[in-house]
Scaffold this active site. Structure first.
Site, PDB file in Angstrom:
ATOM      1  N   PHE A 188     -14.870  40.061   4.660  1.00  0.00           N
ATOM      2  CA  PHE A 188     -13.323  40.157   4.438  1.00  0.00           C
ATOM      3  C   PHE A 188     -12.860  38.919   4.587  1.00  0.00           C
ATOM      4  CE2 PHE A 188     -15.138  38.039   8.786  1.00  0.00           C
ATOM      5  CZ  PHE A 188     -14.368  37.230   9.122  1.00  0.00           C
ATOM      6  N   LYS A 230     -17.474  47.425  -3.180  1.00  0.00           N
ATOM      7  CA  LYS A 230     -17.172  48.019  -1.404  1.00  0.00           C
ATOM      8  C   LYS A 230     -16.934  46.767  -0.681  1.00  0.00           C
ATOM      9  CE  LYS A 230     -18.367  47.766   2.522  1.00  0.00           C
ATOM     10  NZ  LYS A 230     -17.740  47.779   3.247  1.00  0.00           N
ATOM     11  N   SER A 252     -22.421  37.239   5.637  1.00  0.00           N
ATOM     12  CA  SER A 252     -23.462  36.133   7.015  1.00  0.00           C
ATOM     13  C   SER A 252     -24.501  36.714   6.315  1.00  0.00           C
ATOM     14  CB  SER A 252     -23.216  36.844   8.097  1.00  0.00           C
ATOM     15  OG  SER A 252     -24.499  38.361   8.640  1.00  0.00           O
ATOM     16  N   CYS A 286     -16.984  30.244   4.090  1.00  0.00           N
ATOM     17  CA  CYS A 286     -18.431  29.944   3.968  1.00  0.00           C
ATOM     18  C   CYS A 286     -18.147  28.251   3.564  1.00  0.00           C
ATOM     19  CB  CYS A 286     -19.428  30.600   3.183  1.00  0.00           C
ATOM     20  SG  CYS A 286     -18.805  30.965   1.395  1.00  0.00           S
ATOM     21  N   GLU A 337     -22.946  29.272  13.224  1.00  0.00           N
ATOM     22  CA  GLU A 337     -21.942  29.689  11.894  1.00  0.00           C
ATOM     23  C   GLU A 337     -20.737  30.493  13.047  1.00  0.00           C
ATOM     24  OE1 GLU A 337     -20.906  30.829   7.593  1.00  0.00           O
ATOM     25  OE2 GLU A 337     -21.665  32.630   8.848  1.00  0.00           O
TER      26      GLU A 337
END
Length: 500
Positions: free
Chosen positions: A150, A174, A227, A282, A383
């Protein structure tokens, strides 16, 4: 009536048939503005079938045909930068300038794909033995898939599909169901650029759609960014099904600040790298490691700058940081700040109670700064993916490198120093895939590859750059021996002189 984001399959919009929909909210208001169709396994199968059918001709198309489409596509993306950025802001929440930056970084990979003719050149060795030549080429894989997060709903897809289709593959994307609209616009513009139907398809969905891609026998390779737990699952599942996989996971990026560093520059960098895009990236710096006696001064400078950041709706030109993607994520991020205090950290800035006047229902959180954080605290180990910066103190360069290398993550890292020798040691000794020297977010340009080490990457290939080309192609080597025409059987004369 609520707007619905549907799938893009075979060059056209296809309404969802599963009966399942997910909510898409405006993070600045908290209101549900859109619903997104969630694909069933059959709908994913339809997208793969469209891609497989298109591969029959696209896979053998000329490089000239592919690059012509990509050049037109690049021009259309450039013309629609603001439109793409507006969709990102509306569904993700990041400020418009940040969304424009995302589009610009995605365009770098489109530009790389426009030069695919050079990237796909093979090699030839002549006379490796008497009259024997060896050549090597790279060929496309077939149908490949991308599963994207996202936080960069335009950039990360553009890290994947332009290069994949330039190499001759067809693609099923996707995207995240939390902010799906940008992906559809990217596909529509590709069709406008002349990309044949079925070469690029977009299916929206949740784990059902993901698993359908991972298990589909006609999907040859899967690219993923997200993730670490999901990256590990993607890699294990797709690999078990015989697919090629690049799965980029999470991070806990450290910034080492040596005593000789320009502390003003280091503080500027820490604030921009920790709090930009609300920390939802990230490559965010989430841990600053201060060496020696500079810690107090550095923390004071970071605090001074952080307190001036204006938080507000992403479509407000004066806003410097927007909301988080969902209320649930906002609450989770806030829990790390309160938990850090319990675990012994000094809370220099607490942004957990922040609201924006007139937008009280938005997913707001302020900037948090935690000092003297221990390596066994949750705020350090996990994280967080939000605007929370941890500061750790060490006595020496060696202590700092040891602390950083003990992290299970190895995505990106940075050092701030005026000492070239220390910087050189750092880039060789640190266990991370991307290193910045006085650069806080060392995201490589498009013609170098992006990727981490350790729990930040599962698979052998980094994304885009040369690694991307290699991931989306496979090598073939041909060894050839042809008889000399002069050795033709008696009675046949091809007009070549006898030379031995």
């Amino acid at each position: 009536m609520t707007k619905t984001v549907n799938h893009w399959i075979g060059g056209k919009t296809v309404e969802g048939t599963s009966g399942q929909y997910g909510p898409v909210t405006d993070p600045a208001t908290g209101a549900v503005t859109t619903q997104v169709a969630l694909a069933s396994a059959d709908e994913v199968g339809a997208a793969v079938a469209a891609a497989k059918a298109a591969y029959a001709t696209w896979g053998t198309s000329s490089l000239a045909q592919r690059t012509a489409v990509l050049f037109r596509y690049r021009a259309l993306l450039d013309a629609h930068r603001d439109d793409i950025a507006a969709l990102i802001t509306a569904e993700h929440g990041k400020v418009h300038s940040d969304a424009l930056g995302e589009v610009a970084r995605g365009l770098e990979i489109v530009e790389l794909a426009c030069g695919i003719t050079t990237q796909l050149k093979g090699e030839l060795s002549t006379q490796v033995s008497n009259r024997v030549d060896v050549s090597s080429i790279r060929q496309s894989l077939g149908v490949v898939a991308g599963i994207t997060p996202f936080n960069f709903p335009a950039m990360v897809p553009m890290w994947m599909f332009p290069l994949a289709i330039a190499c001759g593959n067809t693609f099923v994307l996707k995207p995240s169901e939390k902010d799906p609209s940008a992906a559809n616009l990217l596909a529509e513009l590709a069709a406008e650029a002349g990309l044949p139907d079925g070469v690029l398809n977009v299916v929206h969905g949740d784990k059902v759609a993901v698993d359908a891609l991972l298990n589909h026998p006609d999907v040859a390779a899967v690219s993923f960014v997200g993730s670490t737990p999901i990256a590990r699952y993607i890699h294990a599942t797709a690999s078990a099904n015989g697919k090629r996989v690049q799965a980029l996971g999470g991070a806990k990026n450290h910034m080492l600040v040596l005593p000789d560093a320009d502390l003003d520059a280091a503080a500027d960098a820490a604030v921009s790298a920790a709090y930009g895009s609300a920390g939802e990236r990230c490559m965010a710096i989430s841990a600053v490691v201060a060496v020696g006696a500079i810690g107090d001064e550095l923390v004071a400078k970071i605090r001074e700058r952080a307190e001036k950041i204006k938080i507000g709706p992403g479509n407000d030109p004066t806003s410097e940081m927007g909301p988080l993607i969902t209320a649930a994520h906002r609450d989770k991020v806030a829990s790390y700040v309160t938990g850090a205090a319990v675990q012994g950290a000094e809370v220099v800035l607490d942004g957990t109670g922040h609201t924006v006047e007139g937008f009280e229902e938005g997913h707001w959180i302020g900037l948090s700064l935690l000092d003297k954080v221990s390596t066994d605290s949750d705020a350090y180990r996990d994280e967080i993916f939000g605007p929370v910066l941890c500061v750790l103190r060490v006595e020496s360069y060696e202590d700092g490198v040891a602390l950083m290398n003990a992290s299970p993550f190895g995505n990106g890292t940075a050092i701030f120093t005026r000492d070239g020798g220390a910087a050189r040691r750092f880039q060789l000794e640190i266990q991370a895939g991307m290193v910045g020297v006085n650069v806080p977010i060392p995201v490589p340009v498009g013609y170098h590859s992006f990727g981490g080490w350790k729990d930040s990457l599962f698979g052998d290939h980094h994304i885009y750059g040369n690694d991307g080309v290699h991931f989306y192609t496979r090598g073939k080597v041909t060894t050839t021996r042809w008889p000399d025409p002069a050795d033709a059987p008696a009675g046949v004369d091809l007009g070549f002189p006898r030379n031995h």
